[in-house]
Design a protein around this motif. Structure first.
Motif, PDB file in Angstrom:
ATOM      1  N   ALA A 265      15.653  88.706  75.901  1.00 25.18           N
ATOM      2  CA  ALA A 265      14.398  88.175  76.458  1.00 25.18           C
ATOM      3  C   ALA A 265      13.706  87.260  75.446  1.00 25.18           C
ATOM      4  O   ALA A 265      13.149  86.219  75.813  1.00 25.18           O
ATOM      5  CB  ALA A 265      13.474  89.324  76.859  1.00 25.18           C
ATOM      6  N   ASP A 266      13.748  87.641  74.157  1.00 23.41           N
ATOM      7  CA  ASP A 266      13.142  86.804  73.121  1.00 23.41           C
ATOM      8  C   ASP A 266      13.814  85.439  73.061  1.00 23.41           C
ATOM      9  O   ASP A 266      13.133  84.410  72.964  1.00 23.41           O
ATOM     10  CB  ASP A 266      13.252  87.492  71.753  1.00 23.41           C
ATOM     11  CG  ASP A 266      12.208  88.581  71.565  1.00 23.41           C
ATOM     12  OD1 ASP A 266      11.219  88.592  72.323  1.00 23.41           O
ATOM     13  OD2 ASP A 266      12.397  89.411  70.659  1.00 23.41           O
ATOM     14  N   ILE A 267      15.139  85.429  73.092  1.00 21.35           N
ATOM     15  CA  ILE A 267      15.855  84.154  73.018  1.00 21.35           C
ATOM     16  C   ILE A 267      15.533  83.277  74.218  1.00 21.35           C
ATOM     17  O   ILE A 267      15.316  82.065  74.081  1.00 21.35           O
ATOM     18  CB  ILE A 267      17.376  84.375  72.896  1.00 21.35           C
ATOM     19  CG1 ILE A 267      17.699  85.150  71.611  1.00 21.35           C
ATOM     20  CG2 ILE A 267      18.114  83.045  72.908  1.00 21.35           C
ATOM     21  CD1 ILE A 267      17.218  84.477  70.339  1.00 21.35           C
ATOM     22  N   TRP A 268      15.476  83.870  75.413  1.00 23.87           N
ATOM     23  CA  TRP A 268      15.087  83.096  76.594  1.00 23.87           C
ATOM     24  C   TRP A 268      13.677  82.525  76.422  1.00 23.87           C
ATOM     25  O   TRP A 268      13.402  81.381  76.766  1.00 23.87           O
ATOM     26  CB  TRP A 268      15.131  83.977  77.843  1.00 23.87           C
ATOM     27  CG  TRP A 268      16.497  84.170  78.425  1.00 23.87           C
ATOM     28  CD1 TRP A 268      17.246  85.306  78.405  1.00 23.87           C
ATOM     29  CD2 TRP A 268      17.288  83.189  79.115  1.00 23.87           C
ATOM     30  NE1 TRP A 268      18.455  85.107  79.036  1.00 23.87           N
ATOM     31  CE2 TRP A 268      18.507  83.815  79.482  1.00 23.87           C
ATOM     32  CE3 TRP A 268      17.097  81.852  79.456  1.00 23.87           C
ATOM     33  CZ2 TRP A 268      19.513  83.154  80.169  1.00 23.87           C
ATOM     34  CZ3 TRP A 268      18.097  81.188  80.154  1.00 23.87           C
ATOM     35  CH2 TRP A 268      19.284  81.842  80.503  1.00 23.87           C
ATOM     36  N   LYS A 269      12.783  83.361  75.881  1.00 20.79           N
ATOM     37  CA  LYS A 269      11.388  82.914  75.688  1.00 20.79           C
ATOM     38  C   LYS A 269      11.333  81.717  74.750  1.00 20.79           C
ATOM     39  O   LYS A 269      10.659  80.720  75.038  1.00 20.79           O
ATOM     40  CB  LYS A 269      10.557  84.073  75.131  1.00 20.79           C
ATOM     41  CG  LYS A 269       9.093  83.705  74.877  1.00 20.79           C
ATOM     42  CD  LYS A 269       8.300  84.903  74.401  1.00 20.79           C
ATOM     43  CE  LYS A 269       8.662  85.284  72.984  1.00 20.79           C
ATOM     44  NZ  LYS A 269       7.800  86.364  72.450  1.00 20.79           N
ATOM     45  N   TYR A 270      12.053  81.794  73.621  1.00 24.31           N
ATOM     46  CA  TYR A 270      12.021  80.700  72.664  1.00 24.31           C
ATOM     47  C   TYR A 270      12.767  79.478  73.190  1.00 24.31           C
ATOM     48  O   TYR A 270      12.415  78.338  72.876  1.00 24.31           O
ATOM     49  CB  TYR A 270      12.610  81.148  71.321  1.00 24.31           C
ATOM     50  CG  TYR A 270      11.849  82.303  70.709  1.00 24.31           C
ATOM     51  CD1 TYR A 270      10.451  82.307  70.699  1.00 24.31           C
ATOM     52  CD2 TYR A 270      12.515  83.391  70.165  1.00 24.31           C
ATOM     53  CE1 TYR A 270       9.746  83.363  70.162  1.00 24.31           C
ATOM     54  CE2 TYR A 270      11.812  84.458  69.616  1.00 24.31           C
ATOM     55  CZ  TYR A 270      10.427  84.433  69.618  1.00 24.31           C
ATOM     56  OH  TYR A 270       9.723  85.485  69.083  1.00 24.31           O
ATOM     57  N   MET A 271      13.794  79.711  73.989  1.00 23.95           N
ATOM     58  CA  MET A 271      14.551  78.606  74.578  1.00 23.95           C
ATOM     59  C   MET A 271      13.645  77.734  75.449  1.00 23.95           C
ATOM     60  O   MET A 271      13.754  76.514  75.455  1.00 23.95           O
ATOM     61  CB  MET A 271      15.706  79.161  75.423  1.00 23.95           C
ATOM     62  CG  MET A 271      16.656  78.119  75.957  1.00 23.95           C
ATOM     63  SD  MET A 271      17.851  78.843  77.123  1.00 23.95           S
ATOM     64  CE  MET A 271      18.531  80.217  76.192  1.00 23.95           C
ATOM     65  N   PHE A 272      12.733  78.378  76.160  1.00 23.79           N
ATOM     66  CA  PHE A 272      11.874  77.645  77.086  1.00 23.79           C
ATOM     67  C   PHE A 272      10.418  77.558  76.629  1.00 23.79           C
ATOM     68  O   PHE A 272       9.538  77.251  77.435  1.00 23.79           O
ATOM     69  CB  PHE A 272      11.947  78.288  78.475  1.00 23.79           C
ATOM     70  CG  PHE A 272      13.252  78.051  79.179  1.00 23.79           C
ATOM     71  CD1 PHE A 272      13.602  76.787  79.624  1.00 23.79           C
ATOM     72  CD2 PHE A 272      14.147  79.090  79.368  1.00 23.79           C
ATOM     73  CE1 PHE A 272      14.803  76.558  80.258  1.00 23.79           C
ATOM     74  CE2 PHE A 272      15.361  78.872  80.008  1.00 23.79           C
ATOM     75  CZ  PHE A 272      15.694  77.603  80.454  1.00 23.79           C
ATOM     76  N   SER A 273      10.180  77.772  75.341  1.00 29.28           N
ATOM     77  CA  SER A 273       8.792  77.691  74.870  1.00 29.28           C
ATOM     78  C   SER A 273       8.227  76.278  74.995  1.00 29.28           C
ATOM     79  O   SER A 273       7.015  76.089  75.098  1.00 29.28           O
ATOM     80  CB  SER A 273       8.689  78.177  73.419  1.00 29.28           C
ATOM     81  OG  SER A 273       9.504  77.399  72.567  1.00 29.28           O
ATOM     82  N   PHE A 274       9.120  75.273  75.006  1.00 26.27           N
ATOM     83  CA  PHE A 274       8.660  73.896  75.178  1.00 26.27           C
ATOM     84  C   PHE A 274       8.034  73.678  76.548  1.00 26.27           C
ATOM     85  O   PHE A 274       7.248  72.732  76.731  1.00 26.27           O
ATOM     86  CB  PHE A 274       9.838  72.916  75.001  1.00 26.27           C
ATOM     87  CG  PHE A 274      10.823  72.928  76.133  1.00 26.27           C
ATOM     88  CD1 PHE A 274      10.681  72.058  77.204  1.00 26.27           C
ATOM     89  CD2 PHE A 274      11.885  73.820  76.147  1.00 26.27           C
ATOM     90  CE1 PHE A 274      11.574  72.065  78.259  1.00 26.27           C
ATOM     91  CE2 PHE A 274      12.789  73.836  77.196  1.00 26.27           C
ATOM     92  CZ  PHE A 274      12.633  72.961  78.261  1.00 26.27           C
ATOM     93  N   VAL A 275       8.363  74.542  77.512  1.00 25.94           N
ATOM     94  CA  VAL A 275       7.824  74.391  78.866  1.00 25.94           C
ATOM     95  C   VAL A 275       6.296  74.495  78.841  1.00 25.94           C
ATOM     96  O   VAL A 275       5.598  73.737  79.528  1.00 25.94           O
ATOM     97  CB  VAL A 275       8.437  75.443  79.812  1.00 25.94           C
ATOM     98  CG1 VAL A 275       7.752  75.403  81.181  1.00 25.94           C
ATOM     99  CG2 VAL A 275       9.934  75.229  79.961  1.00 25.94           C
ATOM    100  N   ASP A 276       5.768  75.425  78.047  1.00 26.43           N
ATOM    101  CA  ASP A 276       4.314  75.565  77.947  1.00 26.43           C
ATOM    102  C   ASP A 276       3.683  74.266  77.442  1.00 26.43           C
ATOM    103  O   ASP A 276       2.664  73.806  77.967  1.00 26.43           O
ATOM    104  CB  ASP A 276       3.958  76.700  76.985  1.00 26.43           C
ATOM    105  CG  ASP A 276       4.334  78.076  77.519  1.00 26.43           C
ATOM    106  OD1 ASP A 276       4.661  78.180  78.701  1.00 26.43           O
ATOM    107  OD2 ASP A 276       4.287  79.033  76.730  1.00 26.43           O
ATOM    108  N   SER A 277       4.307  73.676  76.399  1.00 26.59           N
ATOM    109  CA  SER A 277       3.767  72.443  75.833  1.00 26.59           C
ATOM    110  C   SER A 277       3.783  71.305  76.845  1.00 26.59           C
ATOM    111  O   SER A 277       2.825  70.536  76.956  1.00 26.59           O
ATOM    112  CB  SER A 277       4.577  72.035  74.595  1.00 26.59           C
ATOM    113  OG  SER A 277       4.469  73.000  73.586  1.00 26.59           O
ATOM    114  N   MET A 278       4.887  71.180  77.583  1.00 30.67           N
ATOM    115  CA  MET A 278       5.005  70.076  78.530  1.00 30.67           C
ATOM    116  C   MET A 278       4.081  70.256  79.737  1.00 30.67           C
ATOM    117  O   MET A 278       3.519  69.282  80.256  1.00 30.67           O
ATOM    118  CB  MET A 278       6.457  69.931  78.987  1.00 30.67           C
ATOM    119  CG  MET A 278       7.407  69.490  77.881  1.00 30.67           C
ATOM    120  SD  MET A 278       6.957  67.876  77.136  1.00 30.67           S
ATOM    121  CE  MET A 278       6.157  68.413  75.607  1.00 30.67           C
ATOM    122  N   ALA A 279       3.907  71.506  80.170  1.00 31.66           N
ATOM    123  CA  ALA A 279       2.980  71.761  81.277  1.00 31.66           C
ATOM    124  C   ALA A 279       1.550  71.438  80.847  1.00 31.66           C
ATOM    125  O   ALA A 279       0.778  70.818  81.596  1.00 31.66           O
ATOM    126  CB  ALA A 279       3.086  73.211  81.729  1.00 31.66           C
TER     127      ALA A 279
END
Length: 356
Positions: A17-31
């Motif tokens: 779950a941590d790896i998935w979270k960090y993989m898509f952490s850029f989504v928060d920035s782009m949103a």
């Protein structure tokens, strides 16, 4: 044994779950960048309270054929991240009303205290691409920004007026936020300063705030010529173009805010030696405003300090954030053996250093 295996399986699941979270952490920035670009917080603020998606869309500038479903999905994530609020309105056809939080108030474009220009700068492709060069930097050394763009950031800015404006706007918004705290928390520090040079002062927003609060100070804004040439006029402030590696204008005190972290230890020592030449041997001082890194700290912004350190790999010419011991060493080598650190309620600290 079964209990141990079950615990191991749960730990592996948390790790995944941590790896998935960090993989898509850029989504928060782009949103969030989308919300900043569309001025969504400003639209809500201008209505004086929570409004519907339809009301938001109808007020988005230059919106020709808006996709309200796309916006709804973006807002759903930003509500989950507590950037905006969402509440069901029973009196208005059951539509969801979106409002501001303490976080979204920091992305209002028309506010004096806004992080919107800095957010646009830091998430721009120009500044994002160097992050993709980290593995190259580890394997072969070098400067990430230069690997991405063929030249270092200061040279890039001198040749690209659009980037230069983007960069200066971001720095100005940070200056306004920081200076409000510095001016209020460092009151005695400016009282006996007759002339103050802001080294690397950009377009002068920082020194103008100091002079505004301490009108007895003669303010000198010092930066590269391509920066000062675009600087507006401020009462009590003169602009001087030059290179701090060649020399620094003289003053009773020198102010260096978020300058030293852009450079290597060796370069910082060169800057400090030039600073020492520019101030009186007795009574002179430099005022350095920087992160004092607490790698194991648990204060609210300590983790941001670690992120800033990697930010220096991405965007600076060999710069880094430093611990107190690292600051002590370069200050001493640069001719400032005496110093004190003043904690202020921001990510940064004030390091006041003296030539003797």
């Amino acid at each position: 044994m079964e209990a141990k295996e079950e615990e191991e399986a749960k730990a592996m699941q948390r790790g995944q779950a941590d790896i998935w979270k960090y993989m898509f952490s850029f989504v928060d920035s782009m949103a969030l960048r989308c919300a900043v670009e569309l001025c969504i917080a400003d639209i809500i603020h201008s209505h004086g309270g929570p409004i519907t998606l339809s009301q938001i869309v109808s007020n988005i500038p230059d919106s020709t054929s808006p996709d309200i479903n796309c916006l709804a999905r973006i807002m759903r994530l930003l509500v989950r991240r507590n950037i905006f609020t969402a509440q069901h309105d029973q009196s208005d056809g059951g539509e969801t009303l979106y409002g501001l939080t303490h976080s979204s108030k920091w992305i209002l474009h028309d506010s004096d205290l806004t992080l919107a220009p800095m957010f646009v700068l830091e998430t721009h492709p120009w500044l994002m691409s160097p992050w993709h060069c980290f593995s190259q930097c580890v394997k072969e050394g070098g400067i990430a920004f230069k690997k991405a763009h063929g030249r270092e950031i200061w040279d890039f800015g001198s040749r690209n007026s659009e980037f230069n404006k983007l960069f200066n706007d971001g720095m100005e918004c940070i200056s306004r936020i920081l200076m409000r705290t510095i001016v209020s928390e460092y009151k005695d520090g400016f009282n006996h300063v007759g002339s103050l040079v802001d080294v690397g002062g950009g377009t002068g927003a920082t020194i103008s705030e100091i002079v505004k609060s301490y009108p007895h100070i003669k303010g000198i804004n010092f930066d590269l010529p391509h920066v000062t040439v675009t600087a507006p006029s401020y009462p009590g402030v003169s602009h001087v173009g030059g290179d701090m590696f060649q020399g620094v204008p003289s003053g009773d005190a020198l102010f260096l805010k978020l300058i030293m972290h852009d450079w290597s230890d060796e370069d910082c020592v060169k800057i400090l030696k030039n600073c020492k030449k520019a101030i009186p041997e007795k009574g002179g001082k430099i005022i350095v405003v920087e992160v004092v890194l607490e790698a194991q700290g648990d204060e609210l912004l300590d983790e941001i300090g670690l992120a800033f350190d990697l930010h220096m790999i991405a965007h600076s010419s060999g710069g880094k954030e430093r611990t107190e011991m690292e600051w002590k060493r370069i200050l001493n080598e640069g001719g400032f053996p005496s110093y004190k650190i003043i904690k202020i309620p921001t990510l940064l600290s004030i390091i006041e250093a003296y030539p003797q």
